[in-house]
Design a protein around this motif. Structure first.
Motif, PDB file in Angstrom:
ATOM      1  N   LEU A   1       1.488   6.395  -7.059  1.00 45.38           N
ATOM      2  CA  LEU A   1       0.383   7.286  -7.432  1.00 45.38           C
ATOM      3  C   LEU A   1       0.794   8.753  -7.315  1.00 45.38           C
ATOM      4  N   GLN A   2       1.545   9.074  -6.283  1.00 43.58           N
ATOM      5  CA  GLN A   2       2.014  10.452  -6.139  1.00 43.58           C
ATOM      6  C   GLN A   2       2.952  10.828  -7.289  1.00 43.58           C
ATOM      7  N   ARG A   3       3.865   9.852  -7.687  1.00 48.49           N
ATOM      8  CA  ARG A   3       4.771  10.145  -8.791  1.00 48.49           C
ATOM      9  C   ARG A   3       4.003  10.347 -10.099  1.00 48.49           C
ATOM     10  N   GLN A   4       3.013   9.459 -10.345  1.00 49.76           N
ATOM     11  CA  GLN A   4       2.211   9.618 -11.553  1.00 49.76           C
ATOM     12  C   GLN A   4       1.417  10.923 -11.542  1.00 49.76           C
ATOM     13  N   GLU A   5       0.981  11.310 -10.402  1.00 52.06           N
ATOM     14  CA  GLU A   5       0.234  12.567 -10.308  1.00 52.06           C
ATOM     15  C   GLU A   5       1.127  13.750 -10.662  1.00 52.06           C
TER      16      GLU A   5
ATOM     17  N   ALA B   1       0.837  -1.203   0.000  1.00 52.94           N
ATOM     18  CA  ALA B   1       0.000   0.000   0.000  1.00 52.94           C
ATOM     19  C   ALA B   1       0.873   1.255   0.000  1.00 52.94           C
ATOM     20  N   ARG B   2       1.982   1.203   0.760  1.00 50.92           N
ATOM     21  CA  ARG B   2       2.881   2.352   0.811  1.00 50.92           C
ATOM     22  C   ARG B   2       3.506   2.594  -0.577  1.00 50.92           C
ATOM     23  N   GLU B   3       3.958   1.507  -1.253  1.00 49.78           N
ATOM     24  CA  GLU B   3       4.549   1.651  -2.577  1.00 49.78           C
ATOM     25  C   GLU B   3       3.535   2.185  -3.585  1.00 49.78           C
ATOM     26  N   LYS B   4       2.309   1.703  -3.504  1.00 50.26           N
ATOM     27  CA  LYS B   4       1.273   2.197  -4.419  1.00 50.26           C
ATOM     28  C   LYS B   4       1.000   3.678  -4.192  1.00 50.26           C
ATOM     29  N   ARG B   5       1.003   4.099  -2.924  1.00 47.91           N
ATOM     30  CA  ARG B   5       0.783   5.521  -2.660  1.00 47.91           C
ATOM     31  C   ARG B   5       1.909   6.361  -3.262  1.00 47.91           C
ATOM     32  N   VAL B   6       3.156   5.864  -3.105  1.00 48.23           N
ATOM     33  CA  VAL B   6       4.295   6.596  -3.682  1.00 48.23           C
ATOM     34  C   VAL B   6       4.192   6.649  -5.207  1.00 48.23           C
TER      35      VAL B   6
END
Length: 511
Positions: free
Chosen positions: A82-86, A75-80
């Motif tokens: 998603l933030q990079r893609q954003e 979940a932590r990696e996905k959040r990171v």
């Protein structure tokens, strides 16, 4: 006595009762022990089960903690991510906005440029109209007349270009035909592997010792005279250690002498009578060797069913050379080349092979029969029952008679290939050097030639020209002129490639 029996019976009954009681008690004790053991075993199993249950519970808790940690990490990696893609999307959006502004500015500039071009076009059209009016006044021709004149000029130019194109097509067709012929010949030649030539008119016979020279000479030279008279070969005995030299231009006689001398040296009995006997046996053996060589040649060339007389004459060619090239090997090679060429162009393969194998058969008897060896060979083949096509191919391979079939042409070409390939025939060093020098002198005789080199054993000449005097078109003419002069002034086997090299160099120095 009756009293004793009663007492015995009472004792027996008492024993039975006591035994039964004891058995009952023993069974009760065994049963009680078994029950206690079963209870103990059951308690142990229950205790082990409870311990296993606790271990399973602990393992389950550990697994649950591990799964929870993995899920949290993902979940932590996905959040990171998603933030990079954003952030990337935000950057792209800003870039697209900037590009859109740039495109809008370019579109406005293009609209302005189009307006200017339209104005320029109208101005050019007006100027063109004015120029046409002035041209009509100056030339005295109307627009339609000028157009007709221009059309006629274009037609003339197109016709000249078409004629040039036709000539180029004709030249290309000729080159393509020559290229295909070269490709066929090259394919055939590459499929033939043959040895290079080695010509000799002497044979060296080794001796076991220097003492043997005196025995060969004999008293007052009678042995050497007898051997020379019997074989027709000169024996040269000089200072060469442990060797004598047999000299003669007839290779069959030289081989007979070599074989006879070898046998005499091995036997040790050397006198005129023994020499004549040994030479006679050597001649018989050579005859057998030549017959076997003829049979082997027919087998190697894949030409079966030859007349025995032709086999015998073929074998005699084993010891015949022409310019250093063994004639029998040349015949076999010509037969193979003829078969390959015939297969490539659709001619009769078997007749071509037979004509190639027998084309020099006349050389076996040309010292006995007058006339060209090709005509002699054709007559021999005719007398031995060979068909007319093959006989004509034999007789016409040097063009003493007219060729009557495509197979005759094939045999002539194969004979030329075998004789003119590099290394096929011997050539004296002086003639070889002179031919190379003549090639270079012909090239140097043309103006604009700076240097030239004869390479590939005289099969190619490379000419370096001065670029300020000869351009590319003149280079082509120079190559043709050199080829024409070589063809007119020199005699050579095969073909000679002429390469003209024009090179321009620009040299400067960084200081």
């Amino acid at each position: 006595m009756p009293e004793i029996a009663v007492v015995a019976g009472v004792a027996l009954l008492a024993g039975i009762l006591v035994g039964g009681a004891l058995g009952y008690i023993a069974r009760r004790l065994v049963a009680t022990a078994a029950v206690k053991h079963a209870e103990t075993y059951a308690e142990r199993i229950i205790a082990e089960g409870r311990a296993k249950q606790k271990e399973i519970v602990l393992e389950g808790k550990d697994d649950a903690l591990k799964i929870q940690r993995v899920a949290e990490d993902e979940a932590r990696e996905k959040r990171v991510d998603l933030q990079r893609q954003e952030r990337l999307l935000l950057d792209r959006s800003e870039s697209m906005d900037r590009k859109l502004e740039t495109l809008e500015r370019r579109e406005a500039a293009l609209d302005q440029r189009l307006s200017e071009i339209e104005a320029d076009r109208a101005e050019v059209a007006e100027l063109r109209r004015q120029q046409l009016e002035q041209l009509e006044g100056v030339s005295g021709l109307s627009v339609s007349e000028a157009r007709q004149s221009l059309i006629q000029q274009i037609v003339d130019e197109a016709q000249a270009e078409a004629n040039q194109r036709v000539r180029e097509i004709e030249r290309a067709a000729q080159e393509e035909g020559q290229e295909r012929a070269r490709r066929v010949l090259t394919t055939v030649m590459q499929r033939i592997a043959a040895d290079h030539t080695s010509e000799a008119t002497v044979t060296v016979v080794p001796l076991p010792s220097e003492e043997m020279k005196g025995r060969i000479i004999g008293r007052e030279g009678r042995n050497i005279r007898a051997l020379e008279q019997a074989t027709g070969v000169d024996l040269i005995i000089d200072d060469t250690p442990e060797a004598v030299v047999l000299s003669g231009f007839d290779p069959v006689r030289r081989e007979v002498a070599r074989m006879a001398l070898t046998k005499l040296i091995s036997d040790g009995r050397i006198h005129p009578g023994r020499i004549e006997e040994t030479v006679a046996k050597a001649r018989q053996e050579i005859e057998m060797v030549m017959r076997q060589a003829g049979e082997q040649a027919a087998y190697d060339a894949a030409v079966p069913g030859l007349h025995p007389e032709l086999i015998k004459l073929l074998g005699r060619l084993k010891y015949r050379t022409s310019y250093g090239q063994n004639v029998l090997d040349h015949c076999v090679e010509t037969a193979r080349l003829s078969g390959l060429l015939a297969a490539e162009i659709g001619a009769n393969v078997q007749e071509s092979k037979k004509g190639g194998l027998l084309h020099d058969i006349g050389k076996a008897v040309d010292h006995e029969v007058e006339g060209p060896h090709a005509l002699i060979g054709g007559d021999i083949a005719r007398r031995c029952g060979v068909n007319a096509v093959v006989c004509n191919a034999i007789a016409a391979h040097h063009q003493e008679v007219e060729q009557e079939s495509i197979e005759a042409t094939v045999v002539q070409i194969a004979d030329a290939i075998s004789a003119s390939r590099p290394g096929a025939r011997g050539e004296s060093l002086d003639n070889y050097v002179k031919r190379l020098d003549d090639l270079q002198q012909i090239a140097l005789s043309f103006p604009g030639v700076e240097r030239c080199y004869a390479i590939q054993a005289g099969r190619e000449i490379r000419i370096l020209v001065r670029p300020e005097e000869i351009d590319d078109g003149a280079s082509n003419r120079l190559a043709r002129d050199v080829v024409r002069k070589i063809e007119d002034q020199l005699q050579y086997p095969g073909q000679i490639k002429v390469t003209v090299i024009r090179e321009t160099r620009a040299v400067d120095f960084a200081r």
